[in-house]
Design a protein around this motif. Structure first.
Motif, PDB file in Angstrom:
ATOM      1  N   SER A 158       0.831  -1.196   0.000  1.00  0.00           N
ATOM      2  CA  SER A 158       0.000   0.000   0.000  1.00  0.00           C
ATOM      3  C   SER A 158       0.869   1.252   0.000  1.00  0.00           C
ATOM      4  O   SER A 158       1.939   1.289   0.606  1.00  0.00           O
ATOM      5  CB  SER A 158      -0.934   0.002   1.214  1.00  0.00           C
ATOM      6  OG  SER A 158      -0.188   0.004   2.402  1.00  0.00           O
ATOM      7  N   ARG A 159       0.399   2.265  -0.699  1.00  0.00           N
ATOM      8  CA  ARG A 159       1.217   3.461  -0.931  1.00  0.00           C
ATOM      9  C   ARG A 159       0.342   4.695  -0.807  1.00  0.00           C
ATOM     10  O   ARG A 159      -0.778   4.731  -1.319  1.00  0.00           O
ATOM     11  CB  ARG A 159       1.805   3.388  -2.343  1.00  0.00           C
ATOM     12  CG  ARG A 159       2.837   4.446  -2.674  1.00  0.00           C
ATOM     13  CD  ARG A 159       4.119   4.175  -1.916  1.00  0.00           C
ATOM     14  NE  ARG A 159       5.271   4.860  -2.480  1.00  0.00           N
ATOM     15  CZ  ARG A 159       5.641   6.095  -2.156  1.00  0.00           C
ATOM     16  NH1 ARG A 159       4.939   6.789  -1.281  1.00  0.00           N
ATOM     17  NH2 ARG A 159       6.709   6.630  -2.690  1.00  0.00           N
ATOM     18  N   VAL A 160       0.844   5.712  -0.098  1.00  0.00           N
ATOM     19  CA  VAL A 160       0.140   6.987  -0.033  1.00  0.00           C
ATOM     20  C   VAL A 160       0.957   8.035  -0.774  1.00  0.00           C
ATOM     21  O   VAL A 160       2.181   7.926  -0.883  1.00  0.00           O
ATOM     22  CB  VAL A 160      -0.084   7.455   1.426  1.00  0.00           C
ATOM     23  CG1 VAL A 160      -1.020   6.523   2.158  1.00  0.00           C
ATOM     24  CG2 VAL A 160       1.235   7.609   2.160  1.00  0.00           C
ATOM     25  N   VAL A 161       0.279   9.044  -1.286  1.00  0.00           N
ATOM     26  CA  VAL A 161       0.968  10.202  -1.847  1.00  0.00           C
ATOM     27  C   VAL A 161       1.562  10.974  -0.675  1.00  0.00           C
ATOM     28  O   VAL A 161       0.894  11.198   0.343  1.00  0.00           O
ATOM     29  CB  VAL A 161      -0.024  11.084  -2.639  1.00  0.00           C
ATOM     30  CG1 VAL A 161       0.648  12.366  -3.119  1.00  0.00           C
ATOM     31  CG2 VAL A 161      -0.589  10.307  -3.820  1.00  0.00           C
ATOM     32  N   ASP A 162       2.808  11.389  -0.795  1.00  0.00           N
ATOM     33  CA  ASP A 162       3.469  12.037   0.343  1.00  0.00           C
ATOM     34  C   ASP A 162       2.886  13.413   0.642  1.00  0.00           C
ATOM     35  O   ASP A 162       2.638  13.750   1.803  1.00  0.00           O
ATOM     36  CB  ASP A 162       4.975  12.150   0.072  1.00  0.00           C
ATOM     37  CG  ASP A 162       5.648  10.790   0.094  1.00  0.00           C
ATOM     38  OD1 ASP A 162       5.797  10.229   1.196  1.00  0.00           O
ATOM     39  OD2 ASP A 162       5.999  10.294  -0.983  1.00  0.00           O
ATOM     40  N   PHE A 163       2.649  14.229  -0.388  1.00  0.00           N
ATOM     41  CA  PHE A 163       2.110  15.575  -0.176  1.00  0.00           C
ATOM     42  C   PHE A 163       1.289  16.021  -1.373  1.00  0.00           C
ATOM     43  O   PHE A 163       1.591  15.661  -2.523  1.00  0.00           O
ATOM     44  CB  PHE A 163       3.232  16.615   0.037  1.00  0.00           C
ATOM     45  CG  PHE A 163       3.817  16.613   1.419  1.00  0.00           C
ATOM     46  CD1 PHE A 163       3.212  17.349   2.443  1.00  0.00           C
ATOM     47  CD2 PHE A 163       4.954  15.888   1.698  1.00  0.00           C
ATOM     48  CE1 PHE A 163       3.751  17.349   3.715  1.00  0.00           C
ATOM     49  CE2 PHE A 163       5.502  15.884   2.970  1.00  0.00           C
ATOM     50  CZ  PHE A 163       4.897  16.615   3.980  1.00  0.00           C
ATOM     51  N   TRP A 164       0.276  16.783  -1.097  1.00  0.00           N
ATOM     52  CA  TRP A 164      -0.402  17.618  -2.094  1.00  0.00           C
ATOM     53  C   TRP A 164      -0.095  19.056  -1.742  1.00  0.00           C
ATOM     54  O   TRP A 164      -0.031  19.418  -0.567  1.00  0.00           O
ATOM     55  CB  TRP A 164      -1.910  17.407  -2.040  1.00  0.00           C
ATOM     56  CG  TRP A 164      -2.706  18.522  -2.688  1.00  0.00           C
ATOM     57  CD1 TRP A 164      -3.034  18.647  -4.009  1.00  0.00           C
ATOM     58  CD2 TRP A 164      -3.273  19.669  -2.035  1.00  0.00           C
ATOM     59  NE1 TRP A 164      -3.748  19.799  -4.223  1.00  0.00           N
ATOM     60  CE2 TRP A 164      -3.904  20.448  -3.027  1.00  0.00           C
ATOM     61  CE3 TRP A 164      -3.289  20.115  -0.722  1.00  0.00           C
ATOM     62  CZ2 TRP A 164      -4.565  21.645  -2.737  1.00  0.00           C
ATOM     63  CZ3 TRP A 164      -3.929  21.303  -0.427  1.00  0.00           C
ATOM     64  CH2 TRP A 164      -4.562  22.051  -1.432  1.00  0.00           C
ATOM     65  N   PHE A 165       0.139  19.886  -2.752  1.00  0.00           N
ATOM     66  CA  PHE A 165       0.289  21.304  -2.477  1.00  0.00           C
ATOM     67  C   PHE A 165      -0.257  22.115  -3.641  1.00  0.00           C
ATOM     68  O   PHE A 165      -0.387  21.629  -4.780  1.00  0.00           O
ATOM     69  CB  PHE A 165       1.752  21.669  -2.185  1.00  0.00           C
ATOM     70  CG  PHE A 165       2.671  21.595  -3.375  1.00  0.00           C
ATOM     71  CD1 PHE A 165       2.865  22.697  -4.197  1.00  0.00           C
ATOM     72  CD2 PHE A 165       3.367  20.430  -3.659  1.00  0.00           C
ATOM     73  CE1 PHE A 165       3.720  22.639  -5.282  1.00  0.00           C
ATOM     74  CE2 PHE A 165       4.225  20.364  -4.733  1.00  0.00           C
ATOM     75  CZ  PHE A 165       4.407  21.472  -5.551  1.00  0.00           C
ATOM     76  N   ARG A 166      -0.598  23.353  -3.332  1.00  0.00           N
ATOM     77  CA  ARG A 166      -1.146  24.264  -4.342  1.00  0.00           C
ATOM     78  C   ARG A 166      -0.296  25.516  -4.416  1.00  0.00           C
ATOM     79  O   ARG A 166       0.069  26.092  -3.385  1.00  0.00           O
ATOM     80  CB  ARG A 166      -2.592  24.641  -4.009  1.00  0.00           C
ATOM     81  CG  ARG A 166      -3.266  25.447  -5.127  1.00  0.00           C
ATOM     82  CD  ARG A 166      -4.714  25.759  -4.841  1.00  0.00           C
ATOM     83  NE  ARG A 166      -4.837  26.759  -3.794  1.00  0.00           N
ATOM     84  CZ  ARG A 166      -5.654  26.678  -2.769  1.00  0.00           C
ATOM     85  NH1 ARG A 166      -6.425  25.625  -2.636  1.00  0.00           N
ATOM     86  NH2 ARG A 166      -5.706  27.626  -1.853  1.00  0.00           N
ATOM     87  N   THR A 167       0.012  25.930  -5.613  1.00  0.00           N
ATOM     88  CA  THR A 167       0.640  27.213  -5.865  1.00  0.00           C
ATOM     89  C   THR A 167      -0.424  28.142  -6.450  1.00  0.00           C
ATOM     90  O   THR A 167      -1.596  27.766  -6.563  1.00  0.00           O
ATOM     91  CB  THR A 167       1.820  27.080  -6.845  1.00  0.00           C
ATOM     92  OG1 THR A 167       1.315  26.718  -8.137  1.00  0.00           O
ATOM     93  CG2 THR A 167       2.806  26.016  -6.364  1.00  0.00           C
ATOM     94  N   HIS A 168      -0.027  29.333  -6.847  1.00  0.00           N
ATOM     95  CA  HIS A 168      -0.974  30.244  -7.480  1.00  0.00           C
ATOM     96  C   HIS A 168      -1.348  29.776  -8.887  1.00  0.00           C
ATOM     97  O   HIS A 168      -2.335  30.247  -9.452  1.00  0.00           O
ATOM     98  CB  HIS A 168      -0.396  31.658  -7.538  1.00  0.00           C
ATOM     99  CG  HIS A 168      -0.219  32.278  -6.185  1.00  0.00           C
ATOM    100  ND1 HIS A 168      -1.292  32.660  -5.392  1.00  0.00           N
ATOM    101  CD2 HIS A 168       0.899  32.564  -5.470  1.00  0.00           C
ATOM    102  CE1 HIS A 168      -0.833  33.168  -4.256  1.00  0.00           C
ATOM    103  NE2 HIS A 168       0.475  33.121  -4.274  1.00  0.00           N
ATOM    104  N   ASP A 169      -0.553  28.840  -9.439  1.00  0.00           N
ATOM    105  CA  ASP A 169      -0.763  28.422 -10.829  1.00  0.00           C
ATOM    106  C   ASP A 169      -1.304  27.010 -10.990  1.00  0.00           C
ATOM    107  O   ASP A 169      -2.008  26.723 -11.957  1.00  0.00           O
ATOM    108  CB  ASP A 169       0.564  28.523 -11.608  1.00  0.00           C
ATOM    109  CG  ASP A 169       1.132  29.931 -11.592  1.00  0.00           C
ATOM    110  OD1 ASP A 169       0.343  30.888 -11.744  1.00  0.00           O
ATOM    111  OD2 ASP A 169       2.358  30.070 -11.410  1.00  0.00           O
ATOM    112  N   ASP A 170      -0.972  26.116 -10.091  1.00  0.00           N
ATOM    113  CA  ASP A 170      -1.388  24.730 -10.286  1.00  0.00           C
ATOM    114  C   ASP A 170      -1.429  23.991  -8.960  1.00  0.00           C
ATOM    115  O   ASP A 170      -1.143  24.552  -7.900  1.00  0.00           O
ATOM    116  CB  ASP A 170      -0.454  24.008 -11.264  1.00  0.00           C
ATOM    117  CG  ASP A 170       1.003  24.017 -10.796  1.00  0.00           C
ATOM    118  OD1 ASP A 170       1.245  24.287  -9.590  1.00  0.00           O
ATOM    119  OD2 ASP A 170       1.905  23.765 -11.611  1.00  0.00           O
TER     120      ASP A 170
END
Length: 315
Positions: free
Chosen positions: A68-80
């Motif tokens: 099983s695997r999780v995504v380490d991080f989600w992040f948002r910039t001003h563009d994407d």
């Protein structure tokens, strides 16, 4: 302001053999738990990158991944928006041999307007001086998160337009606690509104030169998403201490020693009331207050400086 797509980790299961780190994230205004040094490194870089608006640890699981695997991080910039996966040994070995990692998840990411960023562990290196400077700045931000210093930041930004040093700022804003002045500077640095050309070259100190980036001389972004920092240093303050600190900034008992500090300790709230409001024991609150009013070697009280984790107030 756009609401974050993810606000909590999808799970808090510690992988076998991974170290656990409980931290406070100034940029997201909450505590978070990370597992493993690489996740910690990436989080420090996200906090330090002025392009990153918000982030979330372990936002979702990668379906059909075994193990099983999780995504380490989600992040948002001003563009994407991006999803970050720090590759494990078997994964980057497979990728180097031409294998395709998580093809179904990559297709879903594109369809959901995410950029899926796979990071090789070797990419997570950074100059040691830059690493230590970023950690120190985050220490100050964690310690003063609950204190409003926007007016002070505005004044600091105005002075920095003509170029200055950290010690000159502390002298110019002598009525404010030095820790608050430094916190204002470091917040502006991490937002990209103030520039320190030597940030990756020498430790931050009294002679650190600061200015405001011009249009002809844009701010240099150290790519914090590609090269997180790996050193483990304490960068959090307990929630109770932060809450108590907020009250200490506006309250002092009748026996507080120095009326010159009224600008910081504004009214006359008894310590027992602070204890009730913060939920801390009276003795704990008194110890924190006693640390704050201890005399510093510069002749003034420690003030907010005493709230920095592992700050020694006794010679």
């Amino acid at each position: 302001m756009i609401e974050p797509r993810f606000v909590r980790a999808v799970n808090n299961i510690r992988p076998y053999g991974a170290h656990r780190y409980d931290l406070f994230g100034p940029k997201i205004g909450r505590r978070l738990t990370l597992f493993g040094r690489l996740a910690l490194d990436l989080r420090v870089r996200l906090e330090s990158d002025p392009r990153v608006v918000t982030y979330c640890e372990r936002p979702l699981c990668i379906p059909d991944a075994k193990p099983s695997r999780v995504v380490d991080f989600w992040f948002r910039t001003h563009d994407d928006e991006r999803l970050c996966v720090v590759l494990r040994t078997a994964e980057w070995t497979s990728a180097e041999q031409g294998g395709s990692l998580f093809p179904a998840f990559q297709s879903w990411s594109r369809a959901s307007s995410f950029q899926l960023q796979m990071i090789h562990p070797k990419e997570l290196d950074d100059p040691q001086v830059l690493r230590e400077n970023r950690v120190m700045m985050l220490c100050y931000l964690a310690g003063t998160h609950a204190i409003t210093i926007e007016k002070l930041m505005s004044g600091v930004l105005t002075v920095c337009k003509n170029g200055t040093t950290l010690s000159e700022l502390e002298r110019q804003f002598a009525t404010a606690d030095p820790m608050l002045v430094r916190s204002a500077v470091f917040r502006l640095l991490l937002r990209g509104e103030v520039r320190c050309a030597a940030l990756a070259l020498e430790p931050l100190g009294p002679n650190t030169e600061l200015d405001v980036p011009s249009c002809r001389s844009p701010l240099v972004h150290y790519d914090s998403i590609e090269a997180p920092f790996r050193r483990i240093l304490p960068i959090s303050v307990s929630g109770r201490r932060r809450t108590t600190a907020r009250f200490l900034m506006r309250a002092r008992p009748a026996e507080a020693p120095d009326p010159r500090d009224d600008a910081v300790l504004g009214c006359h709230t008894p310590l027992r009331e602070i204890s009730r409001e913060t939920g801390g024991g009276f003795n704990d609150v008194y110890r924190i207050f006693e640390r704050c009013i201890t005399q510093h070697e510069d002749g003034r009280i420690f003030g907010c400086r005493a709230l920095i984790p592992y700050q020694h107030t006794r010679s």
